[in-house]
Design a protein around this motif. Structure first.
Motif, PDB file in Angstrom:
ATOM      1  N   LEU A 222     -24.110 -43.870  13.558  1.00  0.00           N
ATOM      2  CA  LEU A 222     -23.020 -43.554  12.634  1.00  0.00           C
ATOM      3  C   LEU A 222     -22.949 -42.071  12.307  1.00  0.00           C
ATOM      4  CD1 LEU A 222     -23.438 -46.553  10.147  1.00  0.00           C
ATOM      5  CD2 LEU A 222     -21.887 -46.367  12.099  1.00  0.00           C
ATOM      6  N   GLN A 223     -23.850 -41.285  12.893  1.00  0.00           N
ATOM      7  CA  GLN A 223     -23.901 -39.834  12.648  1.00  0.00           C
ATOM      8  C   GLN A 223     -24.006 -39.535  11.147  1.00  0.00           C
ATOM      9  OE1 GLN A 223     -20.301 -38.766  15.051  1.00  0.00           O
ATOM     10  NE2 GLN A 223     -21.713 -37.459  16.173  1.00  0.00           N
ATOM     11  N   LYS A 224     -24.955 -40.202  10.508  1.00  0.00           N
ATOM     12  CA  LYS A 224     -25.165 -40.008   9.076  1.00  0.00           C
ATOM     13  C   LYS A 224     -26.448 -39.244   8.825  1.00  0.00           C
ATOM     14  CE  LYS A 224     -22.644 -43.505   6.499  1.00  0.00           C
ATOM     15  NZ  LYS A 224     -22.751 -44.520   5.436  1.00  0.00           N
ATOM     16  N   THR A 247     -19.863 -34.829  11.906  1.00  0.00           N
ATOM     17  CA  THR A 247     -19.775 -34.586  13.345  1.00  0.00           C
ATOM     18  C   THR A 247     -20.601 -33.358  13.695  1.00  0.00           C
ATOM     19  OG1 THR A 247     -17.766 -33.303  12.971  1.00  0.00           O
ATOM     20  CG2 THR A 247     -17.488 -35.618  13.538  1.00  0.00           C
ATOM     21  N   ARG A 248     -21.113 -33.344  14.892  1.00  0.00           N
ATOM     22  CA  ARG A 248     -21.947 -32.217  15.325  1.00  0.00           C
ATOM     23  C   ARG A 248     -21.073 -31.023  15.702  1.00  0.00           C
ATOM     24  NH1 ARG A 248     -27.012 -33.943  15.595  1.00  0.00           N
ATOM     25  NH2 ARG A 248     -27.404 -36.167  15.856  1.00  0.00           N
ATOM     26  N   PRO A 249     -21.559 -29.790  15.478  1.00  0.00           N
ATOM     27  CA  PRO A 249     -22.876 -29.477  14.907  1.00  0.00           C
ATOM     28  C   PRO A 249     -22.907 -29.713  13.402  1.00  0.00           C
ATOM     29  CG  PRO A 249     -21.645 -27.471  15.278  1.00  0.00           C
ATOM     30  CD  PRO A 249     -20.812 -28.575  15.848  1.00  0.00           C
ATOM     31  N   ALA A 250     -24.019 -30.240  12.918  1.00  0.00           N
ATOM     32  CA  ALA A 250     -24.157 -30.546  11.499  1.00  0.00           C
ATOM     33  C   ALA A 250     -24.202 -29.263  10.683  1.00  0.00           C
ATOM     34  CB  ALA A 250     -25.420 -31.370  11.265  1.00  0.00           C
ATOM     35  N   LYS A 280     -18.045 -28.789   7.824  1.00  0.00           N
ATOM     36  CA  LYS A 280     -18.279 -27.368   7.624  1.00  0.00           C
ATOM     37  C   LYS A 280     -16.948 -26.625   7.519  1.00  0.00           C
ATOM     38  CE  LYS A 280     -20.477 -23.338   9.788  1.00  0.00           C
ATOM     39  NZ  LYS A 280     -21.313 -22.869  10.917  1.00  0.00           N
ATOM     40  N   LEU A 281     -16.902 -25.677   6.567  1.00  0.00           N
ATOM     41  CA  LEU A 281     -15.723 -24.840   6.393  1.00  0.00           C
ATOM     42  C   LEU A 281     -16.033 -23.411   6.822  1.00  0.00           C
ATOM     43  CD1 LEU A 281     -14.513 -26.035   2.866  1.00  0.00           C
ATOM     44  CD2 LEU A 281     -13.679 -26.785   5.098  1.00  0.00           C
ATOM     45  N   THR A 282     -15.072 -22.793   7.468  1.00  0.00           N
ATOM     46  CA  THR A 282     -15.146 -21.379   7.817  1.00  0.00           C
ATOM     47  C   THR A 282     -13.844 -20.726   7.364  1.00  0.00           C
ATOM     48  OG1 THR A 282     -14.126 -21.623   9.993  1.00  0.00           O
ATOM     49  CG2 THR A 282     -16.515 -21.968   9.856  1.00  0.00           C
ATOM     50  N   PRO A 283     -13.821 -19.397   7.254  1.00  0.00           N
ATOM     51  CA  PRO A 283     -12.558 -18.752   6.881  1.00  0.00           C
ATOM     52  C   PRO A 283     -11.413 -19.109   7.816  1.00  0.00           C
ATOM     53  CG  PRO A 283     -14.379 -17.205   6.681  1.00  0.00           C
ATOM     54  CD  PRO A 283     -14.945 -18.429   7.325  1.00  0.00           C
TER      55      PRO A 283
END
Length: 299
Positions: A222-224, A247-250, A280-283
């Motif tokens: 489950l990618q947890k 989801t990868r990359p973690a 994950k957040l990026t600008p």
């Protein structure tokens, strides 16, 4: 034809239903789909029957159902599904009644499951049983959380007998196929608008924070993985640790992330929120990711 009617019957409701079924003198109840002999166990006296997985058989439509010997277990299994009506009886445990169903699968024209000699008669018979259920049972229900009784929605696919409804008004629980912490609640159809106005959908929360700790992988499938997140000031809590789907990359320690939470509507733990997803957040992707999460989770 492939069709089913989900039913919920107290013993008195089942007796009334089978009384109608047995108005056809050629109809019997097959009490088991598996037998140590090729004999088909059937009866018109259902007292003392414990099996919940039964079949309705009309010998006027199908003189004799087929059975298949399975050498690996040396048992005989009932076949002829397309010429029998499945009758799953409502399980009763303590003061809770769960759903059952009647179902028919005659297949499609030319398909292996189709018996051209019985298909039309079976369809007519199934429709007659359905009309009786819908004339004598009710489907005016809200399916709501036992833990948060104001969280619920309209449920129209379950047809419950009058005795089951009467018992529910006395405190019994009527259970669907969903979480055991949810129950069906009957209401008078004339009061539908007022009743539904008292219920709401579960809340979903999307908040932004930073990863302060990355923990163990809970489920590869489950990618947890466990994350501890320090959340922004406008979040309803300052920090949260728990297993999120990712989801990868973690995300790594220090990454800005968007976290999705569902309201705890089952009461299996004390925390008010259930962690669901982390991204994950990026600008470059921040606005796109947040917009995608809001759309996916309907926030």
């Amino acid at each position: 034809m492939r069709s089913q009617i989900v039913t919920l019957m107290a013993p008195e409701d089942e007796a009334a239903f089978l009384s109608f079924v047995f108005e056809r003198p050629t109809v019997s109840l097959i009490t088991d789909v598996r037998s140590p002999t090729p004999e088909i166990h059937h009866t018109r006296d259902v007292r003392g029957i414990e099996s919940l997985d039964c079949m309705l058989w009309d010998a006027a439509i199908l003189p004799r159902p087929q059975v298949e010997h399975i050498p690996s277990c040396d048992d005989y299994y009932l076949r002829s599904d397309e010429s029998l009506i499945q009758f799953l009886r409502s399980p009763i445990k303590d003061t809770a009644i769960a759903v059952g169903r009647i179902a028919l699968a005659t297949g499609w024209k030319g398909a292996p499951a189709t018996n051209p000699k019985t298909a039309r008669a079976m369809t007519t018979w199934f429709n007659a049983l359905g009309r009786w259920i819908k004339a004598n049972f009710e489907n005016s229900f809200v399916y709501a959380s036992d833990f948060k009784p104001d969280v619920g929605s309209r449920e129209q696919t379950v047809w419950a007998g009058p005795r089951a409804i009467e018992l529910s008004l006395q405190g019994w629980k009527l259970k669907h196929d969903g979480p055991p912490e949810y129950s069906l609640h009957y209401f008078d159809p004339s009061e539908e608008a007022d009743v539904l106005a008292r219920y709401r959908a579960p809340q979903t929360l999307i908040v932004v924070g930073r990863v302060v700790h990355v923990g163990e992988v809970v489920s590869e499938t489950l990618q947890k993985q466990v994350f501890r997140i320090a959340l922004e000031q406008n979040a309803p809590f300052a920090e949260f640790a728990g297993p999120f789907s990712c989801t990868r990359p973690a995300p790594k320690v220090g990454d800005e992330v968007a976290c999705v939470f569902n309201e705890n509507i089952l009461g299996r733990h004390a925390e008010p929120w259930e962690p669901r997803e982390i991204k994950k957040l990026t600008p470059a992707n921040r606005d796109r990711v947040l917009q995608g999460l809001r759309k996916a989770w309907r926030v």
